[in-house]
Design a protein around this motif. Structure first.
Motif, short mmCIF file in Angstrom:
data_model
loop_
_atom_site.label_atom_id
_atom_site.label_comp_id
_atom_site.label_asym_id
_atom_site.label_seq_id
_atom_site.Cartn_x
_atom_site.Cartn_y
_atom_site.Cartn_z
N THR A 19 0.84 -1.21 0.00
CA THR A 19 0.00 0.00 0.00
C THR A 19 0.87 1.25 0.00
N VAL A 20 1.88 1.28 0.88
CA VAL A 20 2.79 2.43 0.95
C VAL A 20 3.50 2.62 -0.38
N LEU A 21 4.01 1.53 -0.96
CA LEU A 21 4.75 1.60 -2.23
C LEU A 21 3.87 2.13 -3.36
N LEU A 22 2.65 1.61 -3.44
CA LEU A 22 1.74 2.03 -4.51
C LEU A 22 1.43 3.51 -4.41
N GLY A 113 -6.17 1.28 -9.20
CA GLY A 113 -7.57 0.91 -9.14
C GLY A 113 -7.78 -0.58 -9.04
N THR A 114 -6.92 -1.36 -9.71
CA THR A 114 -7.02 -2.82 -9.64
C THR A 114 -6.63 -3.33 -8.26
N ALA A 115 -5.61 -2.71 -7.66
CA ALA A 115 -5.08 -3.19 -6.38
C ALA A 115 -5.87 -2.71 -5.17
N MET A 138 -4.56 0.69 8.96
CA MET A 138 -3.33 0.63 8.18
C MET A 138 -3.57 0.93 6.71
N THR A 139 -4.80 0.69 6.23
CA THR A 139 -5.13 1.14 4.87
C THR A 139 -5.05 2.66 4.80
N ALA A 140 -5.65 3.32 5.79
CA ALA A 140 -5.64 4.79 5.81
C ALA A 140 -4.25 5.34 6.04
N VAL A 141 -3.54 4.80 7.04
CA VAL A 141 -2.21 5.32 7.37
C VAL A 141 -1.20 4.97 6.27
N GLY A 146 2.46 6.64 2.40
CA GLY A 146 3.04 6.42 1.07
C GLY A 146 3.05 7.69 0.23
N LEU A 147 1.94 8.42 0.27
CA LEU A 147 1.88 9.69 -0.47
C LEU A 147 2.91 10.68 0.07
N ALA A 148 3.13 10.68 1.39
CA ALA A 148 4.14 11.56 2.00
C ALA A 148 5.54 11.17 1.56
N VAL A 149 5.83 9.88 1.59
CA VAL A 149 7.17 9.41 1.22
C VAL A 149 7.47 9.72 -0.25
N GLY A 150 6.50 9.44 -1.12
CA GLY A 150 6.71 9.71 -2.54
C GLY A 150 6.97 11.17 -2.83
#
Length: 402
Positions: A19-22, A113-115, A138-141, A146-150
């Motif tokens: 999730t984080v990576l995506l 969208g698929t994942a 953990m879905t939300a966090v 992930g958006l923050a890291v990217g």
């Protein structure tokens, strides 16, 4: 490969990482957009179109294959989606113009969208039996972190490298391929269904009350996210006159780090209380961001980003938990996919409209109108969530048993 090479805990951790990576891969291009603009000479309007086609690909995938994992299993859907995501970052890696950016973003959208539904459902199913809320949390966090890291890592690369795209996208491509291979080793929580395959996005009757109650807060929170991903780098550079190349990406990172903190904070609150508090903070954050643009204050912009980010995290976690509690295993991916259709429509449509009017109205005026829109939505969500809290919890017909 042994389908039980990973235990429940390791599988949960792998899905959090996926999730984080995506999400990191979807925010990574944002800080590079100003460089692409200089390199290939296109407008802010084109920039928001590039952003919007990602959501078009994502929503298209949600509407067609968003619930596919309810039918064929989580593992094959996730492995395929991660390989498609690797293709998207590979196209960014080799991009030679605006056309490549558009194709890369569409491919990224299809992968996400698929994942999305499979990841959210899998995290519920691999949650500890005595802590069923950990999956939605953990879905939300994971999404916000992930958006923050990217955004943050790429923002730093923009500052230190002339070609940040030649660094971040090769790394993401390789990691996606590795994670896709690892996903094959988790247990399969879904029994493959026989009969005609009809993937769908929908909300069964027993889930509708909680689902529709969550919509105002979902739309308010994701509209803030769209503002930052599409326009924050340009606002920081052109309106606040901050000339650092890293500033736009770091602004995105601040929002999403606060978003992560809000998600963890929400886990300590009842779902409806988290949604109400988040809606209040979204309203305050919109006011602070508007004030920052009026006074040209970077410090106030930073404060507004933190307040709004906390609000996004609280509302996202609260609404996901309410929706999750009203689903069964047979419909979970379909319902989460429906929630994400609403989320990504709120992410993309306002920001696309802003990009279309910005050339004639000006970036600053457009930002004020966007923030006013967010403010109205947030106040509406606050009132709605307050009424739900006063009304108290309703019995849920089909609660998950994890």
């Amino acid at each position: 490969m042994n389908t039980r090479a990973f235990g429940r805990g390791a599988s949960f951790g792998l899905l959090v990482f996926a999730t984080v990576l995506l999400m990191a891969s979807t925010s990574a291009p944002s800080p590079i957009y100003p460089l692409y603009l200089q390199r290939w000479g296109f407008s802010v309007t084109v920039l928001t179109v590039v952003f919007a086609v990602y959501v078009a690909g994502l929503v298209g995938a949600l509407l067609t294959v968003g619930s596919l994992s309810d039918h064929v299993g989580r593992k094959p859907v996730l492995a395929a989606a991660l390989l498609v995501a690797a293709a998207g970052t590979a196209i960014f890696w080799t991009a030679g113009g605006v056309g490549s950016l558009v194709v890369a973003r569409i491919v990224q959208g299809v992968a996400t969208g698929t994942a999305t539904g499979a990841l959210a459902a899998g995290l519920v199913e691999f949650s500890p039996a005595d802590r069923p809320h950990r999956g939605p949390t953990m879905t939300a966090v994971g999404t916000s972190f992930g958006l923050a890291v990217g955004g943050g890592v790429t923002g730093v690369l923009v500052q230190v490298s002339a070609r940040p795209d030649a660094v971040i996208f090769p790394v993401l491509t390789v990691v996606f391929v590795v994670v896709a291979a690892l996903v094959v080793a988790i247990p399969e929580p879904v029994v493959r269904r026989t009969g005609t395959l009809r993937p769908r996005v929908g909300v069964p009757r027993e889930s509708r009350a909680e689902f529709f109650a969550a919509v105002p807060a979902i739309v308010a929170g994701w509209s803030v996210t769209g503002l930052f991903l599409a326009l924050a780098p340009s606002l920081v550079h052109d309106v606040l006159n901050v000339r650092s190349s890293a500033a736009g990406g770091l602004g995105i990172a601040v929002l999403f780090l606060a978003n992560s903190v809000g998600g963890l904070w929400a886990a300590r609150l009842p779902a409806r209380a988290a949604t109400w508090l988040g809606s209040v903070l979204l309203s305050a954050g919109a006011v602070a961001l508007a004030a920052a643009l009026v006074f040209g204050s970077t410090a106030v912009f930073l404060a507004g980003s933190i307040i709004a980010g906390l609000g996004v995290g609280l509302t996202f976690n609260g609404t996901l938990r309410s929706i999750s509690a009203a689903t069964s295993a047979a419909t979970r991916s379909a319902v989460f996919s429906a929630a994400y259709v609403v989320s990504y429509a709120a992410l993309s449509l306002p920001s696309l409209a802003a990009g279309l009017v910005a050339p004639s109205w000006g970036l600053e005026t457009t930002a004020y109108l966007y923030l006013a829109f967010i403010g109205v939505l947030s106040v509406s969500a606050t009132v709605h969530a307050a009424r739900r809290r006063v009304a108290g919890p309703r019995p849920v017909a089909t609660a998950h048993q994890h």
